[in-house]
Scaffold this motif. Structure first.
Motif, PDB file in Angstrom:
ATOM      1  N   VAL A 132       0.810  -1.222   0.000  1.00  0.00           N
ATOM      2  CA  VAL A 132       0.000   0.000   0.000  1.00  0.00           C
ATOM      3  C   VAL A 132       0.839   1.266   0.000  1.00  0.00           C
ATOM      4  O   VAL A 132       0.337   2.335  -0.330  1.00  0.00           O
ATOM      5  CB  VAL A 132      -0.938   0.023   1.231  1.00  0.00           C
ATOM      6  N   ALA A 133       2.134   1.163   0.356  1.00  0.00           N
ATOM      7  CA  ALA A 133       2.933   2.372   0.527  1.00  0.00           C
ATOM      8  C   ALA A 133       3.809   2.683  -0.666  1.00  0.00           C
ATOM      9  O   ALA A 133       4.180   3.823  -0.870  1.00  0.00           O
ATOM     10  CB  ALA A 133       3.815   2.247   1.778  1.00  0.00           C
ATOM     11  N   VAL A 134       4.162   1.689  -1.472  1.00  0.00           N
ATOM     12  CA  VAL A 134       5.083   1.908  -2.585  1.00  0.00           C
ATOM     13  C   VAL A 134       4.398   1.495  -3.868  1.00  0.00           C
ATOM     14  O   VAL A 134       4.107   0.323  -4.058  1.00  0.00           O
ATOM     15  CB  VAL A 134       6.398   1.120  -2.396  1.00  0.00           C
ATOM     16  N   THR A 135       4.119   2.446  -4.734  1.00  0.00           N
ATOM     17  CA  THR A 135       3.509   2.166  -6.028  1.00  0.00           C
ATOM     18  C   THR A 135       4.371   2.801  -7.091  1.00  0.00           C
ATOM     19  O   THR A 135       4.278   4.001  -7.324  1.00  0.00           O
ATOM     20  CB  THR A 135       2.077   2.727  -6.106  1.00  0.00           C
ATOM     21  N   PRO A 136       5.259   2.041  -7.743  1.00  0.00           N
ATOM     22  CA  PRO A 136       6.144   2.620  -8.733  1.00  0.00           C
ATOM     23  C   PRO A 136       5.340   3.260  -9.861  1.00  0.00           C
ATOM     24  O   PRO A 136       4.361   2.700 -10.350  1.00  0.00           O
ATOM     25  CB  PRO A 136       6.951   1.421  -9.252  1.00  0.00           C
ATOM     26  N   ALA A 137       5.768   4.449 -10.261  1.00  0.00           N
ATOM     27  CA  ALA A 137       5.149   5.128 -11.390  1.00  0.00           C
ATOM     28  C   ALA A 137       6.067   5.004 -12.596  1.00  0.00           C
ATOM     29  O   ALA A 137       7.246   4.753 -12.476  1.00  0.00           O
ATOM     30  CB  ALA A 137       4.911   6.601 -11.038  1.00  0.00           C
ATOM     31  N   GLY A 138       5.484   5.199 -13.775  1.00  0.00           N
ATOM     32  CA  GLY A 138       6.319   5.137 -14.971  1.00  0.00           C
ATOM     33  C   GLY A 138       6.293   3.754 -15.568  1.00  0.00           C
ATOM     34  O   GLY A 138       5.270   3.245 -15.963  1.00  0.00           O
ATOM     35  N   GLY A 139       7.454   3.108 -15.638  1.00  0.00           N
ATOM     36  CA  GLY A 139       7.577   1.823 -16.304  1.00  0.00           C
ATOM     37  C   GLY A 139       6.969   0.696 -15.512  1.00  0.00           C
ATOM     38  O   GLY A 139       6.390   0.887 -14.443  1.00  0.00           O
ATOM     39  N   PRO A 140       7.068  -0.529 -16.030  1.00  0.00           N
ATOM     40  CA  PRO A 140       6.486  -1.690 -15.354  1.00  0.00           C
ATOM     41  C   PRO A 140       7.151  -1.934 -14.008  1.00  0.00           C
ATOM     42  O   PRO A 140       8.351  -1.719 -13.844  1.00  0.00           O
ATOM     43  CB  PRO A 140       6.759  -2.839 -16.337  1.00  0.00           C
ATOM     44  N   SER A 141       6.353  -2.371 -13.040  1.00  0.00           N
ATOM     45  CA  SER A 141       6.884  -2.598 -11.698  1.00  0.00           C
ATOM     46  C   SER A 141       7.646  -3.909 -11.635  1.00  0.00           C
ATOM     47  O   SER A 141       7.399  -4.840 -12.393  1.00  0.00           O
ATOM     48  CB  SER A 141       5.746  -2.599 -10.676  1.00  0.00           C
ATOM     49  N   VAL A 142       8.602  -3.958 -10.711  1.00  0.00           N
ATOM     50  CA  VAL A 142       9.414  -5.143 -10.472  1.00  0.00           C
ATOM     51  C   VAL A 142       9.174  -5.583  -9.044  1.00  0.00           C
ATOM     52  O   VAL A 142       9.185  -4.762  -8.117  1.00  0.00           O
ATOM     53  CB  VAL A 142      10.907  -4.845 -10.691  1.00  0.00           C
ATOM     54  N   GLN A 143       8.952  -6.888  -8.840  1.00  0.00           N
ATOM     55  CA  GLN A 143       8.785  -7.394  -7.495  1.00  0.00           C
ATOM     56  C   GLN A 143      10.066  -7.149  -6.693  1.00  0.00           C
ATOM     57  O   GLN A 143      11.160  -7.486  -7.160  1.00  0.00           O
ATOM     58  CB  GLN A 143       8.455  -8.882  -7.513  1.00  0.00           C
ATOM     59  N   PRO A 144       9.965  -6.558  -5.493  1.00  0.00           N
ATOM     60  CA  PRO A 144      11.177  -6.273  -4.713  1.00  0.00           C
ATOM     61  C   PRO A 144      12.027  -7.511  -4.450  1.00  0.00           C
ATOM     62  O   PRO A 144      13.256  -7.431  -4.485  1.00  0.00           O
ATOM     63  CB  PRO A 144      10.623  -5.687  -3.402  1.00  0.00           C
ATOM     64  N   ASP A 145      11.379  -8.666  -4.193  1.00  0.00           N
ATOM     65  CA  ASP A 145      12.148  -9.879  -3.926  1.00  0.00           C
ATOM     66  C   ASP A 145      12.978 -10.287  -5.142  1.00  0.00           C
ATOM     67  O   ASP A 145      14.108 -10.765  -4.998  1.00  0.00           O
ATOM     68  CB  ASP A 145      11.215 -11.022  -3.522  1.00  0.00           C
ATOM     69  N   VAL A 146      12.436 -10.079  -6.332  1.00  0.00           N
ATOM     70  CA  VAL A 146      13.183 -10.400  -7.551  1.00  0.00           C
ATOM     71  C   VAL A 146      14.372  -9.464  -7.687  1.00  0.00           C
ATOM     72  O   VAL A 146      15.503  -9.886  -7.977  1.00  0.00           O
ATOM     73  CB  VAL A 146      12.267 -10.305  -8.786  1.00  0.00           C
ATOM     74  N   LEU A 147      14.136  -8.181  -7.468  1.00  0.00           N
ATOM     75  CA  LEU A 147      15.212  -7.203  -7.590  1.00  0.00           C
ATOM     76  C   LEU A 147      16.317  -7.472  -6.579  1.00  0.00           C
ATOM     77  O   LEU A 147      17.513  -7.408  -6.900  1.00  0.00           O
ATOM     78  CB  LEU A 147      14.641  -5.800  -7.394  1.00  0.00           C
ATOM     79  N   LEU A 148      15.937  -7.807  -5.339  1.00  0.00           N
ATOM     80  CA  LEU A 148      16.932  -8.101  -4.312  1.00  0.00           C
ATOM     81  C   LEU A 148      17.709  -9.372  -4.639  1.00  0.00           C
ATOM     82  O   LEU A 148      18.918  -9.445  -4.415  1.00  0.00           O
ATOM     83  CB  LEU A 148      16.256  -8.228  -2.947  1.00  0.00           C
ATOM     84  N   ALA A 149      17.020 -10.380  -5.162  1.00  0.00           N
ATOM     85  CA  ALA A 149      17.699 -11.633  -5.506  1.00  0.00           C
ATOM     86  C   ALA A 149      18.723 -11.411  -6.610  1.00  0.00           C
ATOM     87  O   ALA A 149      19.845 -11.935  -6.557  1.00  0.00           O
ATOM     88  CB  ALA A 149      16.673 -12.684  -5.937  1.00  0.00           C
ATOM     89  N   VAL A 150      18.365 -10.616  -7.618  1.00  0.00           N
ATOM     90  CA  VAL A 150      19.302 -10.338  -8.714  1.00  0.00           C
ATOM     91  C   VAL A 150      20.471  -9.496  -8.211  1.00  0.00           C
ATOM     92  O   VAL A 150      21.629  -9.731  -8.579  1.00  0.00           O
ATOM     93  CB  VAL A 150      18.572  -9.640  -9.871  1.00  0.00           C
ATOM     94  N   ALA A 151      20.185  -8.512  -7.354  1.00  0.00           N
ATOM     95  CA  ALA A 151      21.262  -7.700  -6.804  1.00  0.00           C
ATOM     96  C   ALA A 151      22.236  -8.542  -5.992  1.00  0.00           C
ATOM     97  O   ALA A 151      23.457  -8.326  -6.031  1.00  0.00           O
ATOM     98  CB  ALA A 151      20.675  -6.580  -5.939  1.00  0.00           C
ATOM     99  N   ALA A 152      21.713  -9.523  -5.258  1.00  0.00           N
ATOM    100  CA  ALA A 152      22.570 -10.360  -4.418  1.00  0.00           C
ATOM    101  C   ALA A 152      23.519 -11.215  -5.256  1.00  0.00           C
ATOM    102  O   ALA A 152      24.706 -11.343  -4.935  1.00  0.00           O
ATOM    103  CB  ALA A 152      21.715 -11.245  -3.514  1.00  0.00           C
ATOM    104  N   VAL A 153      23.016 -11.811  -6.363  1.00  0.00           N
ATOM    105  CA  VAL A 153      23.901 -12.657  -7.171  1.00  0.00           C
ATOM    106  C   VAL A 153      24.915 -11.805  -7.933  1.00  0.00           C
ATOM    107  O   VAL A 153      26.035 -12.254  -8.198  1.00  0.00           O
ATOM    108  CB  VAL A 153      23.093 -13.546  -8.143  1.00  0.00           C
TER     109      VAL A 153
END
Length: 314
Positions: A125-146
């Motif tokens: 409810v607090a974070v709604t990305p505007a502009g381009g398509p949204s990315v699931q935070p867990d996916v983004l964190l997993a990619v950043a970690a590798v």
């Protein structure tokens, strides 16, 4: 030693509150004498924490220093920081996206499960990305970690035409363009560098073995993949103007700009809708020729006919 370290952490937590503490008040909170408080304050100063001391009842407070020391966060503060970093990682202030992603990766690595659950609830409810398509935070964190740990990454990838493939990669870095997140990686199956839109990939767990990072691709390779690698149509346009003039019209993540000679420039970009690209080229203000795809030529002809028909007869 354990008691001393725990006492220092508690002292630091007290001093990080927006108030001033007398020596007697700190001694009462810590259950020690005033001399122990003074010694502990000196230890914090030696660790880089700027503890200001003033005469009188209100004697100690944490000030600003030349370097940023480690901070202690309570549960509510940690949740608030994580939510703010997720918002910044999605878009907010230009130039802070990648730094926000690095900070978020460090923070979420040490968050207890109870706080992760609260963050996920607030995220809805607090974070709604505007502009381009949204990315699931867990996916983004997993990619950043590798990317950080240099582990191979296998993922299911949805292409622009809707088909799915499974890719095995050596992830290099995440790139944020202001509208989308991209992964720049070495594709082991294709033996070449590739650029993937993060909103189209789903990591497979567990990750692969560690790898030795390859030589970083040059900026042109990265920009070219980000500019048109994830779009349905890849376009090549020859613009009759110097490369410096053309580059001023395009951002580095919008198109790849290459000088052919002093007066001619090759522009490589991409689009999912050719009508929008035709309109953009029409207002570019520079003479150009379309090399490919043929569909773009048809889109320009159709747009020209429509615009001409809109002009009233004399």
């Amino acid at each position: 030693m354990i008691e001393t370290s725990a006492r220092l952490l508690k002292l630091l937590s007290l001093l990080q509150q927006p108030k001033e503490w007398s020596g007697n008040a700190l001694a009462a909170e810590l259950g020690v004498g005033i001399r122990t408080v003074r010694r502990d304050v000196d230890k914090l100063r030696n660790l880089g924490y700027p503890v200001d001391a003033a005469p009188g009842v209100a004697g100690y407070r944490l000030g600003a220093g030349a370097a940023l020391p480690p901070l202690l966060l309570d549960d509510d503060e940690a949740v608030a920081v994580a939510i703010g970093l997720r918002a910044a990682a999605n878009e907010t202030v230009a130039g802070t996206e990648e730094a926000s992603m690095r900070a978020l990766t460090k923070l979420e690595q040490v968050l207890p499960s109870r706080l992760r659950y609260r963050i996920e609830l607030l995220q809805q409810v607090a974070v709604t990305p505007a502009g381009g398509p949204s990315v699931q935070p867990d996916v983004l964190l997993a990619v950043a970690a590798v990317c950080r740990d240099h582990h191979q990454l296998r993922f299911d990838y949805r292409n622009h035409d809707g088909t799915s493939t499974t890719r095995t990669t050596e992830p290099h870095r995440l790139v944020h363009t202001g509208r989308r997140w991209y992964l720049v990686a070495w594709d082991l199956d294709r033996d070449d560098w590739r650029t993937f839109r993060v909103d189209r990939l789903q990591p497979r767990i567990p990750t692969g073995p560690r790898f030795t990072p390859r030589e970083i691709p040059d900026l042109a390779t990265t920009n070219r993949g980000v500019a048109y690698g994830g779009y349905r149509y890849q376009t090549r346009i020859v613009v009759h103007a110097p490369a410096e003039q053309v580059a001023d019209r395009y951002g580095p993540n919008v198109a790849s700009v290459t000088a052919i000679d002093d007066t001619t420039t090759l522009v490589e970009t991409g689009a999912n809708e050719l009508a929008q690209l035709a309109l953009y080229l029409g207002v570019l203000g520079l003479p150009f020729e379309v090399q490919e795809p043929p569909e773009l030529i048809d889109a320009i002809r159709e747009l020209t006919t429509r615009l001409a028909a809109a002009i009233p007869a004399p």
